[in-house]
Design an enzyme around this catalytic site. Structure first.
Site, PDB file in Angstrom:
ATOM      1  CB  CYS A  88      -0.825   0.113   1.373  1.00  0.00           C
ATOM      2  SG  CYS A  88      -1.843  -1.480   1.498  1.00  0.00           S
ATOM      3  CG  ASP A  89       4.938   3.199   0.179  1.00  0.00           C
ATOM      4  OD1 ASP A  89       5.123   4.178  -0.690  1.00  0.00           O
ATOM      5  OD2 ASP A  89       5.402   3.369   1.320  1.00  0.00           O
TER       6      ASP A  89
END
Lengths: 386, 386
Positions: free
Chosen positions: B325-326
């Protein structure tokens, strides 16, 4: 909060446990949690486990009644191992392994994020009948954020509407829409604009006979590093008003704080292992660097930094670097430190509770920072003015 | 080497062990070691453990008679645990913890790198009488390198001469000079220029009655990713000639290869976990990304990439991203992959044996790639032409 007093406490911890050490104060995590819940109407906090997955933080939040945003199977397993019910977890990563979806479903998780057709198909196949929410992207708003997230995550409003429909076709249950204004966003109005976008998806869904009830406002609330930030109260007010204005007052508001929950609860203490002069530059090397917790320094994060015991001394310009044989391992090329900083001094970096140990490697054979829980700040995190 | 044959072997490994998996072939490490030793006259290889510290690689190199360049206490402990004698280790990090110097000295290590007064003092205090070598910086030469190292490491020739004198004053034994032309350097002439610089330090030391005998040429020999590189033979010839011309033919040449020893011995196999369309862009997400081994993709490293089983299919443009999630977790924004690549396909990234697993984190709760040793390439690494 008196900085010198805090630093004396940090020094004692460093002397006991060695450096580098991340000192976390659970009182601050609790205070951050309560402030969010108190300020955002009709809200639930889903803590973004990825920000700091230390078991003590998860246990505290479990006891406070928090929900959890998880990114992978190991995060789910960790939460299950401390008795967090699957009903309190949302699988918020939009890029899930198929077998992780099965694992989540078989363990009772029924809430999943999506932003593409294929992800919906994976969930329909492996977690039939589950709740899904669609992540929209927030183009433009992220100019006010330190870490924009738009290009990789989320989709357009038009496509989100199609995805809601597609999910229903595959017998899933669309419950709402999520967005993320970007990590460390400085402009509260971005939340309003995003919620207005969300309302378009709600509207179109309603026309298709689909009643959704949840708006997931993601994370992005900023932590105070060097520049001033809007307060949680300010951002909450914007969210509360936008929800009523654009969606409806009974809407469930989901928050996914990571940084704003744990960032201010931690301080990283490192030791100076070398000082040298390179041409005109003064270099100070510490025993933690970008491969050992201080990764975000090479992005936009400017931590407040202090040499313990030299708070009142004259300052000078330095390059602050980490201990590895890698030229990338430099935190700041232009930082002010006490002029006489030298070997064995302790350097503290404040507000380092989020996205530090989680990014740690074992590069050069050097171990990640230890994590120690102590009541360092007592009631509130350190701010500049006190 | 036939790429399709190699890929079939990689596929079997991936099916057995799961993905992501780094498949290493020790035959290639052995061949790389022998090629270096054979080509550089009067040389010793000090393997840069930080490039890939897997115990199987260390054992192989131990048995081949290699020396080792270490960066920290844990690396020393690992080598001691498999019976590598301290005489075969050089503590080559110029930023050492004082207590790590003591530990090294108490365990018999007598060879240390320095580039500053303070580091010499630390060694004089904690490893009295030891051999030291001074690292000079190679300004300008690194324009030909993918990863320049100059600003953080090394010092000027003039300062190096002062450091040699200072070391003698503190009863240490200066044995030579080291340099590093930058990781992945494409211009062999840079080694010649660096050795000419080194000769100035040798000359001045001789005038002070100090006879040095070792030139440490560091690492920097390139591995073939996407662009063409000079061969080991070519670079060796330049080194051999420059040593004779500028220093003297009895000089001991120390090599510190990391990337050039293990890079071509590894291939990373990942699985596609999602394909989606974002506006006009086609995105493919794999189960390894920049936080799980593919870190160097966000620097300059362009690995050769292939979809296993689709080698002969038509290609298209893709964004290749990791599973976290980056938003930083994107390997390439413009890569060619088989047009019909889809979920569960295996994507291989070649020449990923160095600086991959060493940079791995557990971010998002996701574990680092497994490492498996198999005879994948048989006799030589994959090259484009075959």
């Amino acid at each position: 909060m008196n900085k010198i007093l805090v630093n004396e406490r940090l020094k004692r911890v460093a002397e006991t446990f060695g450096t580098p050490v991340l000192v976390m104060d659970l009182n601050i995590v609790k205070a951050n949690y309560e402030k969010l819940i108190d300020n955002v109407r009709n809200s639930r906090v889903y803590y973004a486990v990825k920000a700091n997955s230390h078991i003590e933080i998860l246990k505290l939040l479990r006891d406070l009644g928090s929900y959890f945003d998880v990114a992978s199977r190991p995060e789910i397993e960790k939460l299950l191992s401390i008795g967090v019910e699957p009903e309190r977890m949302s699988f918020g990563n939009t890029i899930k392994k198929t077998k992780d979806i099965s694992f989540a479903y078989n363990n009772g998780i029924r809430m999943f994020a999506v932003d593409s057709e294929m992800e919906i198909e994976k969930i329909a196949d492996n977690a039939p009948g589950s709740d899904i929410y669609v992540r929209i992207s927030t183009n433009g708003m992220e100019d006010d954020a330190d870490w924009p997230l738009t290009r990789k995550f989320g989709t357009s409003v038009d496509h989100a509407i199609k995805l809601v429909k597609y999910a229903v076709d595959l017998e899933l249950n669309p419950i709402g829409v999520s967005f993320h204004v970007g990590s460390q966003n400085y402009n509260p109005d971005n939340w309003r604009v995003a919620i207005r976008e969300v309302s378009v998806v709600f509207e179109e869904a309603r026309k298709m006979g689909i009643d959704m009830y949840m708006v997931n406002t993601g994370g992005g609330m900023p932590v105070k590093y060097s520049r001033n930030i809007p307060s949680v109260e300010e951002i909450s007010e914007v969210i509360n008003k936008a929800i009523v204005d654009y969606i409806g007052e009974n809407t469930l508001v989901v928050l996914e704080p990571g940084r704003s929950m744990v960032g201010s609860a931690g301080a990283m203490v490192t030791s100076v292992i070398l000082r040298s002069k390179k041409g005109e530059e003064n270099w100070v090397y510490t025993d933690a660097g970008i491969f050992h917790g201080l990764t975000e320094t090479i992005q936009n994060i400017r931590y407040e930094v202090e040499v313990i015991g030299r708070e009142l001394e004259e300052k000078g310009k330095f390059v602050l670097a980490g201990p590895t044989c890698d030229s990338v391992d430099v935190m700041y090329y232009d930082i002010e430190l006490a002029k006489n900083v030298t070997i064995d001094d302790l350097i503290v970096l404040y507000n380092t509770g989020a996205y530090t140990t989680e990014y740690s490697t074992n590069f050069n054979g050097i171990e990640p920072p230890k994590v120690v829980f102590e009541e360092i700040f007592v009631k509130e995190p350190l701010t500049e003015e006190v």
